[in-house]
Design an enzyme around this catalytic site. Structure first.
Site, short mmCIF file in Angstrom:
data_model
loop_
_atom_site.label_atom_id
_atom_site.label_comp_id
_atom_site.label_asym_id
_atom_site.label_seq_id
_atom_site.Cartn_x
_atom_site.Cartn_y
_atom_site.Cartn_z
N ASP A 315 0.81 -1.21 0.00
CA ASP A 315 0.00 0.00 0.00
C ASP A 315 0.85 1.26 0.00
O ASP A 315 0.30 2.36 -0.15
CB ASP A 315 -0.92 0.01 1.22
CG ASP A 315 -2.34 0.44 0.87
OD1 ASP A 315 -2.73 0.25 -0.29
OD2 ASP A 315 -3.03 0.96 1.76
N ASP A 754 -11.63 -6.06 10.72
CA ASP A 754 -11.68 -7.52 10.77
C ASP A 754 -12.89 -8.02 11.56
O ASP A 754 -13.61 -8.91 11.10
CB ASP A 754 -10.38 -8.05 11.36
CG ASP A 754 -9.94 -7.29 12.61
OD1 ASP A 754 -10.72 -6.43 13.07
OD2 ASP A 754 -8.84 -7.55 13.12
#
Length: 1052
Positions: A315, A754
């Site tokens: 990223d 998550d």
């Protein structure tokens, strides 16, 4: 002959009856026919104990039919009938002119039995009966079955043309099994939970009915905190009532999917594909060498090579990570075959070479030592190349940039110079020469600009503004094994498969003005790109510092997905195990109470929560679809279960039609996903992934299965159009007007994406499984520094607060979520708020000692009795929880200590930050945990002693100082008081000791190495102590003096 025929008819007719018990007589022939008038008593009594045939024991020297005429006449069992039939057949054949041979063979078989001389059947020394010799002498038979089969004794009327091969087909086996906790442990555990719950209700009722009239303010604060603690304990305890364990059968998995069979004659693997994701963002905080070792452990995994694809999401779009991955692929070409040849474990080279055990243990190949020495040297050179990449890249960039600058200056000189050769324009050319500015670009090894982030940020080349990058560094492997050969310069890989899985480097496009949604957005980009390139029906995601410690880990997870009922499983969560933790685990980094206790208990409900790494997903579930079968739980406590309506769809038109029919009656999470984006190649891959993820339909009990051999075809080769489509789906604009992040893929809007992603799947009716392998599946690193550890806990707690104030609050969940699973998710969102009451409770002992009062009127017998009952129940519960979870008492105590430390620091800050975000809309940003290096490079735990001041230290430090000052004041007041109140001092002092004992790891962490505490700690401690003392003197000034024996006075 007639007798044999009649008995045979009886035996045949009896076969039509249901099977009944058979009784055997020892050393004699017994008839158990119903027609016989036998008196049976005791165990043999009853009308259903006899069947319509007789049983004969084998003829031995102790039981010889030839010596007793009655026994021989009664020898009409199944085997006896066959013997008579053969003897009769032989006689008839003899009359016809050739059947005397069978009779002579039978006479020879029993000639030994008819003789009275048994000495030949006795052992010469011991005198025992020799059964083996008896079988040999008499050519005895075992009968028919899968242990022994005789072609001579193939009974035509019963065998039906069968042979030994008919018994060789292996029976159907499940791939997994559930192991319950023994009742001797779980039953007392549940009973103690009930006893403690009743004791808490009685204690709280007594506390409410007996206020402390002398200090109602102290009693009120304590009772409110105790009520909240009881509620919080109940939320944490209820989901632990049904813990289970699971086991897998890897041998059965190989037999079903890898062994040759009629549907798989060549023995190719019929296992589904698996795409492995690794995420990284900053090469300075996440070293490329650590990431490279993780990639190497994935490429060497024990799974069909052609079925594995590895993707890394960078990223940060850093060229350092890109070139480190290229170096890792080069080293993988020798490391992966080496691991396969010698069965290396673990397959992370750094962890393997740093093992302290003997590397030659269980290694049998003679060239192992030579191969290991060679590969160790190659790995050392690989590390040197990785460590030298930053300098080599900068030197390369400086060289190319200087060359480009010279070209630009020369061009400017030519444009500004006088064509006729005069010197009048020299000054103008020099001015233009000085104004030439060439951007300091970052260059790749082939002399082209790096499309990602440059060392010196420029337009379109800095974090948050760069093009998308997708590089297939290794092409898809061949479908069949490619064997190596001997090479004198390296290793002998003869007979070893040298293929490596496909590896793809991905860095999604980023542009200003777009919300890229941090890690969740990066993972969704990988989902789309991998669906175009490999489309594995299962996805394993790992952090860059979590490597595969058990090369069979993927197979362990696939066992659950491919087993009966596996089509209802959305993900397999593995426990997180860590390396590099200090031996005492000062800050509970291993977190075993959560991973071995809470998560194991959730596995007995609807499944464990998703914790961000070490998780294998079903791609179809990640797309937001529903399970093929689900249940709804209705009632106040969800005690009634009923099948959920099936709203599956197979086409977009059907999706729209069903969505319109359901309307607003559906829960928002139960609406089917519709907007995947404008890539037709991606939408076409959804149905393929769903079909390939189904379990094998090799048994009648397997529902929603696929036929065997459906996945034997190799993947189609990659072409330019496919790669171009993969690049298009990682663009920043692809998610516009889609449901990515809201219903599809990883869910946006929370720091803990998550937990939210796993909650959405459970809310649709999916189940999850907790897979604890005998050898740890994955291992990673955790911050052992106090500051980094608290910031990590702060990030988790902030995400929980966000969940509580969002539509993902489990109170609003659908009816497909079990009641206790709902309680578990509610506890995830509520636990940070306990910090408010915990901080208050930690100050109560100091307030008691300052004021001379206590939370109760006095240490009465009811109060001490209730306190003793609750404490004993808690102790026994902890011991039983340690028993069924497998954690240690020290680990449990460390968890209790850090619960207080984190609750008074990080959790409290998380509540404040969460409220600021909800009320004022202030966004919360977190940075990656830095992999800092300690002051002593030879000490692997040097980071433990580094003290980095943070505002999170303020509240725990204040609690410690205030309680220490309060203990001194309380002791002084009691000792010098005219009428000492020792009970109140004992209560407040014990209370303060409880707080200080839990804060001990925090105080030890502030001291650093060898007691070198930072100056700011002394300053803050002294400031708090002086402030508290002056404040208390102001609030409660001295009331008088007490005369001393020496004639003076001492004021208190």
């Amino acid at each position: 002959m007639a007798t044999a025929t009649s008995v045979t008819k009886k035996s045949t007719s009896s076969n039509r009856r249901p099977p009944q018990a058979v009784r055997f007589g020892r050393d004699r022939v017994v008839s158990l026919s119903r027609d016989d008038d036998l008196e049976m008593s005791g165990d043999y009594a009853g009308s259903n104990d006899y069947i319509n045939y007789t049983v004969m024991m084998p003829p031995t020297p102790d039981n010889q039919p030839g010596s007793d005429g009655r026994a021989e006449a009664q020898a009409t069992s199944r085997f006896g009938i066959e013997s008579q039939r053969r003897r009769g057949g032989g006689e008839e054949g003899g009359r016809e002119g050739g059947g005397g041979v069978a009779e002579n063979k039978l006479e020879r078989r029993v000639s030994v039995l008819r003789s009275n001389n048994k000495s030949m059947l006795l052992r010469s020394q011991t005198g025992d009966f020799d059964h083996n010799r008896w079988l040999f002498e008499t050519k005895g038979k075992y009968g028919i079955g899968n242990a022994y089969w005789s072609e001579e004794d193939a009974y035509e009327m019963d065998a039906g043309g069968m042979s030994m091969n008919d018994f060789m087909d292996k029976p159907w086996k499940p791939l997994t099994r559930k192991i319950r906790v023994p009742p001797a442990i779980i039953s007392p555990y549940r009973l103690l939970v009930l006893i403690r719950l009743v004791g808490l209700f009685m204690f709280l009722a007594w506390r409410v009915q007996n206020p402390n009239e002398d200090a109602l303010w102290l009693w009120g604060m304590s009772i409110v905190c105790e009520l909240w603690f009881s509620f919080s304990w109940l939320l944490d305890q209820l989901p632990k009532l049904n813990p289970i364990n699971r086991a897998t059968d890897l041998a059965a998995l190989r037999d079903k999917f890898d062994a040759p069979s009629p549907s798989n004659p060549h023995g190719r693997s019929d296992l589904p594909g698996v795409d492995v994701y690794v995420s990284t963002a900053d090469p300075e905080k996440e070293p490329p060498l650590v990431t490279a070792n993780t990639i190497l452990s994935i490429l060497a995994v024990d799974y069909p090579v052609e079925k594995v694809a590895c993707y890394i999401s960078d990223d940060g779009a850093a060229i350092l990570t890109f070139e480190a991955m290229a170096e890792a692929i080069r080293f993988a070409e020798v490391w992966v075959p080496f691991c396969r040849k010698h069965d290396i474990e673990p397959r992370n080279p750094d962890s393997y070479f740093n093992q302290k055990k003997d590397p030659t243990k269980n290694k049998k190949k003679p060239d192992f030592v030579k191969d290991r020495r060679w590969i160790k040297r190659e790995y050392d050179e690989f590390k040197v190349r990785i460590n030298g990449l930053p300098d080599s890249i900068r030197k390369r960039c400086d060289m190319y940039n200087s060359r480009e600058e010279m070209k630009e200056k020369e061009l400017a000189r030519q444009q500004m110079g006088n064509p006729d050769g005069s010197t009048g324009a020299v000054d103008t050319a020099d001015q233009a020469h000085s104004k030439v500015k060439v951007p300091k670009a970052t260059w790749m090894a082939d002399g082209t600009h790096w499309p990602g982030t440059w060392f010196e940020p420029s337009a379109d080349h800095f974090k948050g503004d760069h093009a998308g990058i997708l590089q297939v560094m290794t092409k898809p492997p061949e479908p069949d094994p490619v064997m190596g050969h001997a090479d004198e310069r390296s290793l002998d890989f003869t007979g070893v498969d040298i293929r490596i899985p496909m590896f793809v480097y991905v860095s999604r496009e980023k542009r200003p003005g777009y919300d890229h949604n941090k890690k969740a957005g990066a993972m969704n980009s990988l989902v789309r790109a991998s669906a175009i390139l490999s489309n594995g029906p299962f996805i394993l995601n790992l952090d860059c510092d979590h490597y595969i410690y058990n090369c069979l880990a993927i197979r362990e997870g696939i066992c659950f997905m491919m087993d009966r009922g596996g089509d209802r499983i959305c993900y397999i969560q593995f426990p997180q195990r860590f390396e590099g933790i200090d031996p005492s685990d000062r800050y509970a980094n291993h977190n075993t109470v959560f991973f071995d206790g809470n998560m194991r208990a959730l596995d007995g409900l609807q499944g464990p929560v998703y914790v961000g790494t070490g998780c294998m997903f079903r791609r179809y579930a990640l797309y937001g679809f529903h399970p093929p079968r689900a249940n709804e739980y209705v009632g106040v406590f969800g005690q009634y279960k009923q099948p959920a309506p099936n709203i599956q769809a197979h086409s977009s038109d059907q999706v729209d039609q069903e969505s319109d029919m359901q309307g607003s009656s559906l829960h928002p999470d139960l609406e089917l996903p519709k907007m995947f984006g404008n890539s037709t190649m991606f939408t076409d891959s959804i149905a393929v992934a769903e079909f390939q993820g189904r379990p094998l339909a090799d048994h009648a009990s397997v529902k929603n299965g696929r036929p065997p051999g459906a996945l034997l075809q190799p993947r189609p080769p990659l072409d330019a159009a496919t790669v171009a489509e993969a690049v298009a789906v990682i663009s920043c604009w692809y998610e516009d007007k889609t449901e990515w992040g809201t219903r599809i893929g990883w869910i946006y809007g929370s720091v803990t994406e998550d937990v939210v992603t796993g909650y959405r799947m459970h809310n649709r009716g999916w189940r999850s499984v907790y897979c604890i392998t005998k050898r740890d599946a994955f291992r990673g690193t955790a911050p052992i520094n106090l500051t980094d550890r608290l910031h990590q806990v702060l990030r988790w707690a902030t995400g929980s607060v966000e969940i509580f104030f969002s539509r993902n609050n489990p109170v609003l969940a659908s009816r497909r979520l079990k009641f206790l699973q709902r309680v578990a998710y509610l506890n995830v969102g509520i636990y940070p708020f306990t910090s408010i009451f915990l901080v208050t409770y930690c100050f109560l002992p100091a307030l008691s000692l300052f004021s001379g009062q206590f939370i109760v009127q006095g240490l009465s017998i009811p109060f001490l009795s209730y306190l003793l009952l609750i404490t004993i129940c808690l102790t026994l519960l902890s011991l039983l929880e340690v028993k069924w979870s497998g954690i240690g008492l020290e680990e449990w105590w460390r968890n209790e200590q850090f619960w207080v430390i984190g609750g008074t620091s990080a959790h409290l800050a998380a509540v404040l930050q969460g409220l600021l975000k909800v009320i004022a809309g202030i966004e919360i940003s977190f940075t990656l945990t830095s992999k800092s290096v300690g002051e002593d490079e030879d000490d692997i735990y040097a980071d433990l002693y580094i003290v980095k001041w943070t505002s999170l230290f303020v509240m725990p430090l204040t609690i410690i100082v205030v309680n220490l000052v309060a203990v001194v004041i309380g002791i002084s007041r009691t000792v010098y008081s005219v009428i000492p109140e020792w009970s109140k001092l004992l209560g407040g002092g014990f209370f303060s000791l409880w707080v200080l004992t839990h804060m001990y790891p925090f105080a030890k962490g502030l001291m650093g190495r060898r007691g070198r505490m930072p100056t700011i700690v002394y300053v803050w401690s002294g400031l708090v102590a002086i402030t508290v003392s002056l404040l208390w003197i102001t609030i409660s000034p001295p009331q008088g003096g007490v005369s001393a024996s020496g004639g003076g006075s001492f004021e208190v």
